[in-house]
Design a protein around this motif. Structure first.
Motif, PDB file in Angstrom:
ATOM      1  N   UNK A  48       0.813  -1.216   0.000  1.00 56.69           N
ATOM      2  CA  UNK A  48       0.000   0.000   0.000  1.00 56.69           C
ATOM      3  C   UNK A  48       0.848   1.269   0.000  1.00 56.69           C
ATOM      4  N   UNK A  49       1.972   1.240   0.735  1.00 58.14           N
ATOM      5  CA  UNK A  49       2.832   2.430   0.840  1.00 58.14           C
ATOM      6  C   UNK A  49       3.887   2.493  -0.259  1.00 58.14           C
ATOM      7  N   UNK A  50       4.025   1.434  -1.039  1.00 55.89           N
ATOM      8  CA  UNK A  50       4.983   1.423  -2.131  1.00 55.89           C
ATOM      9  C   UNK A  50       6.427   1.375  -1.673  1.00 55.89           C
ATOM     10  N   UNK A  51       6.703   0.629  -0.617  1.00 54.17           N
ATOM     11  CA  UNK A  51       8.078   0.490  -0.136  1.00 54.17           C
ATOM     12  C   UNK A  51       8.452  -0.984  -0.138  1.00 54.17           C
ATOM     13  N   UNK A  52       9.731  -1.246   0.071  1.00 55.22           N
ATOM     14  CA  UNK A  52      10.231  -2.618   0.087  1.00 55.22           C
ATOM     15  C   UNK A  52       9.670  -3.370   1.302  1.00 55.22           C
ATOM     16  N   UNK A  53       9.360  -4.646   1.137  1.00 54.02           N
ATOM     17  CA  UNK A  53       8.849  -5.424   2.275  1.00 54.02           C
ATOM     18  C   UNK A  53       9.838  -5.518   3.440  1.00 54.02           C
ATOM     19  N   UNK A  54      11.143  -5.420   3.165  1.00 57.28           N
ATOM     20  CA  UNK A  54      12.131  -5.504   4.245  1.00 57.28           C
ATOM     21  C   UNK A  54      12.107  -4.264   5.139  1.00 57.28           C
ATOM     22  N   UNK A  55      11.425  -3.199   4.713  1.00 53.36           N
ATOM     23  CA  UNK A  55      11.349  -1.974   5.492  1.00 53.36           C
ATOM     24  C   UNK A  55      10.156  -1.952   6.432  1.00 53.36           C
ATOM     25  N   UNK A  56       9.375  -3.005   6.428  1.00 51.76           N
ATOM     26  CA  UNK A  56       8.179  -3.077   7.271  1.00 51.76           C
ATOM     27  C   UNK A  56       8.255  -4.347   8.115  1.00 51.76           C
ATOM     28  N   UNK A  57       8.002  -4.201   9.406  1.00 50.56           N
ATOM     29  CA  UNK A  57       7.878  -5.365  10.278  1.00 50.56           C
ATOM     30  C   UNK A  57       6.610  -5.190  11.102  1.00 50.56           C
ATOM     31  N   UNK A  58       6.000  -6.303  11.428  1.00 49.12           N
ATOM     32  CA  UNK A  58       4.753  -6.254  12.189  1.00 49.12           C
ATOM     33  C   UNK A  58       4.752  -7.359  13.233  1.00 49.12           C
ATOM     34  N   UNK A  59       4.108  -7.077  14.349  1.00 52.35           N
ATOM     35  CA  UNK A  59       3.866  -8.082  15.376  1.00 52.35           C
ATOM     36  C   UNK A  59       2.389  -8.039  15.730  1.00 52.35           C
ATOM     37  N   UNK A  60       1.819  -9.201  15.895  1.00 54.25           N
ATOM     38  CA  UNK A  60       0.405  -9.297  16.237  1.00 54.25           C
ATOM     39  C   UNK A  60       0.309  -9.839  17.651  1.00 54.25           C
ATOM     40  N   UNK A  61      -0.295  -9.068  18.531  1.00 56.29           N
ATOM     41  CA  UNK A  61      -0.512  -9.486  19.911  1.00 56.29           C
ATOM     42  C   UNK A  61      -1.971  -9.828  20.117  1.00 56.29           C
ATOM     43  N   UNK A  62      -2.342 -10.030  21.353  1.00 55.37           N
ATOM     44  CA  UNK A  62      -3.731 -10.370  21.644  1.00 55.37           C
ATOM     45  C   UNK A  62      -4.701  -9.269  21.255  1.00 55.37           C
TER      46      UNK A  62
END
Length: 187
Positions: A125-139
């Motif tokens: 969506x932001x048009x950047x490399x996937x290596x520049x985004x990290x995500x964590x999913x908590x409860x």
């Protein structure tokens, strides 16, 4: 609730919680060792009447201040270890997974898989490399860390919307929180 829904619910609950067999076995072994020690002291007291006095003298307490402090620290550590062993053996262990079921199927998804999907959606969506985004999913919260390309502005609302849409598309909704790094990376 029909039989199939009950089966789905039971299987999903079992897969979302880790087995507590190991801590329960350790706790049982400690309790058996204590029981054997009590039985040995009881039998020893009947065989040697002087053993009772010796044990009583030893348990009466340390005589010096240093011995008392050491005994207090050892007792506190024993209580902490005992409580943690009982807690680990009794309380359910939760695994980082989410479940969902419908009339026809049951779905079990690891939080890491959801985090990867969120990171990919935000990067696209932001048009950047996937290596520049990290995500964590908590409860209850999804945290997205984004490192923009130097000199290129990132739309924070679009990134948050993409994270929410990625989770909503598979039926798991949490509140996404976005952290954008102050310094970007060179492309």
């Amino acid at each position: 609730m029909n039989r199939q829904e009950a089966v789905y619910r039971r299987v999903l609950r079992r897969e979302k919680h880790s087995a507590r067999t190991g801590p329960a076995v350790v706790l049982a072994m400690v309790l058996v060792a204590l029981l054997v020690a009590v039985i040995a002291l009881s039998v020893g007291r009947h065989v040697d009447p002087g053993l009772s006095e010796t044990v009583t003298d030893r348990l009466a307490g340390p005589s010096s201040g240093a011995d008392r402090r050491a005994a207090t620290v050892a007792g506190a550590l024993a209580v902490i270890l005992g409580l943690s062993a009982v807690t680990a053996a009794v309380l359910p262990g939760r695994l980082p997974r989410r479940s969902r079921n419908t009339d026809r199927l049951a779905l079990l998804v690891d939080d890491g898989v959801l985090a990867d999907a969120v990171a990919a959606a935000v990067a696209a969506r932001c048009g950047i490399e996937p290596r520049q985004v990290s995500a964590t999913v908590g409860r209850r919260r999804t945290t997205v860390r984004l490192t923009p390309t130097s000199g290129v502005a990132v739309d924070g609302d679009a990134a948050t919307d993409a994270a929410g849409a990625a989770l909503g598309a598979v039926g798991f909704s949490t509140v996404p929180k976005l952290h954008v790094a102050r310094r970007g990376v060179l492309s």
